[in-house]
Design an enzyme around this catalytic site. Structure first.
Site, PDB file in Angstrom:
ATOM      1  CB  THR A   6      -0.915   0.014   1.247  1.00 61.72           C
ATOM      2  OG1 THR A   6      -1.582   1.279   1.345  1.00 61.72           O
ATOM      3  CG2 THR A   6      -0.113  -0.190   2.522  1.00 61.72           C
ATOM      4  CG  ASP A   7      -1.136   4.932  -0.904  1.00 62.05           C
ATOM      5  OD1 ASP A   7      -1.673   4.276   0.012  1.00 62.05           O
ATOM      6  OD2 ASP A   7      -1.769   5.775  -1.578  1.00 62.05           O
ATOM      7  CD  GLU A   8      -3.410   3.663   4.373  1.00 58.92           C
ATOM      8  OE1 GLU A   8      -3.291   3.749   5.607  1.00 58.92           O
ATOM      9  OE2 GLU A   8      -4.446   3.301   3.797  1.00 58.92           O
ATOM     10  CE1 TYR A  51      -3.380  -2.398   5.545  1.00 64.38           C
ATOM     11  CE2 TYR A  51      -3.441  -0.032   5.131  1.00 64.38           C
ATOM     12  CZ  TYR A  51      -3.374  -1.334   4.666  1.00 64.38           C
ATOM     13  OH  TYR A  51      -3.303  -1.566   3.315  1.00 64.38           O
ATOM     14  CE  LYS A  54      -0.051  -4.707   2.933  1.00 64.77           C
ATOM     15  NZ  LYS A  54      -0.317  -6.065   2.365  1.00 64.77           N
TER      16      LYS A  54
END
Length: 361
Positions: A135-137, A161, A165
């Site tokens: 994810t970009d997060e 979260y 990741k």
């Protein structure tokens, strides 16, 4: 040729869309889906695939390394696409343990299984690829004027979260650099499209409008996200699998940044237009009172912001464009309209999710 693929989390939103994409594009390929069918996994998402003789569904937890090894051998799998993840930031704040278990321990379990089956003493035993969907997060938050994140950007996760990741991403790299596993990783921006669980922003807005419920907006609503059609995400993963360099990461975005509050207004406006153009929708959805009256905006309700809410995400996809030929095919205008139409045409799907009956399948 990566012709026998194991898709983890394949009954979820992005995973199910990828299964349909892959079966349509590669009709001779075997695709085995592994999903534990937790709350966001819905076997109904895969109904259209079940008649295909090259499709196999197995209910299993990715943390079960031995079971994954059996599947890799039984179906002669030479590619894993790992979608399996807990992904809702709000849930990670109130219950981080499950995110560590699935996203970190589960990814490590898959890597161990792949290494045990595909590698012996560090030597490749077959053509293989382990693709990890991230994810970009993991990159953290951007300021309004900062350039989009590149693959070389420093990791700075800000929620349980995104931290889970980030940890899984590092494990994937380790299995490449230490053991020689053939891996790739992709970082996508916010996805939208069919089969998305209603806790996520766009389906939540659609269903709340149809049911005349408030449209919750965190804080001032000016958080910015890049929105990517799930079909374009699937295209990007396809390119990474077939053309991506081993050990590399690729950003997959759409250069399509929107503030949350503008997404809320857009969905409301588009739905009003669709109701105005099709009188049968008002009869089908009599609960959409504000939409029918042309007052969707009246349902907007600002609520207390969530802890540590990142202000802006955006990824620079130029590496994937340059090296793989990646280019999003869907405009946001057409993508949103397709998504709205899908939810309007598939009310039996989302009603079964809302009442929980999908879990009894």
């Amino acid at each position: 040729m990566l012709n026998n693929i194991l898709v983890t989390g394949g009954a979820g939103f992005i995973g199910a869309n990828f299964v349909h994409y892959w079966l349509a594009k590669y009709p001779q390929a075997k695709i085995v889906v592994v999903d534990a069918l937790t709350y966001a996994g819905n076997k109904a998402n895969l109904f259209a695939a079940q008649a295909n003789s090259n499709f196999v569904f197995v209910r299993e937890n990715i943390c079960n390394t031995a079971a994954i090894e059996v599947l890799l051998k039984k179906y002669e799998i030479n590619a894993i696409v790992n979608f399996a993840a807990e992904s809702h930031v709000d849930r990670s704040i109130t219950g981080p343990d499950l995110f560590i278990e699935t996203n970190v321990v589960g990814t490590h379990s898959l890597l161990k299984a792949a290494k045990n089956v595909w590698l012996t003493d560090g030597n490749n035993q077959c053509e293989h690829r382990f693709h990890h969907v991230s994810t970009d997060e993991v990159y953290g938050s951007l300021g309004a004027s900062q350039p989009a994140f590149k693959e070389s950007s420093v990791y700075a996760p800000s929620s349980p979260y995104s931290a889970s990741k980030a940890a899984s991403d590092h494990l994937v790299r380790v299995y490449h650099h230490t053991y020689g596993l053939n891996v790739t990783t992709s970082h996508c921006s916010n996805n939208y499209g069919p089969f998305q669980f209603p806790e996520k922003l766009i389906p939540l807005l659609i269903l709340n409008l149809l049911l005349d419920k408030p449209l919750p907006v965190y804080g001032d609503g000016l958080q910015i996200r890049d929105w990517l059609s799930v079909n374009d995400h699937c295209l990007g993963i396809d390119l990474v699998l077939n053309k991506g360099a081993s050990g590399q990461s690729y950003n997959l975005g759409a250069n399509n940044e929107w503030a949350n509050i503008n997404i809320v207004k857009l969905i409301g406006s588009k739905l009003e237009q669709m109701f105005n153009a099709d009188a049968s929708l008002a009869a089908k959805y009599p609960t959409a009172k504000s939409v029918i009256a042309g007052k969707a905006h009246s349902l907007i309700q600002y609520v207390e912001d969530r802890p540590g809410h990142d202000r802006r995400y955006a990824v620079d996809a130029s590496k994937a464009m340059r090296e793989l030929g990646y280019a999003p095919q869907e405009t946001f205008e057409s993508g949103i309209e397709r998504t709205l139409r899908w939810y309007l045409d598939n009310d039996s799907w989302w009603r079964s999710v809302l009442d929980g009956s999908y879990r009894s399948f």
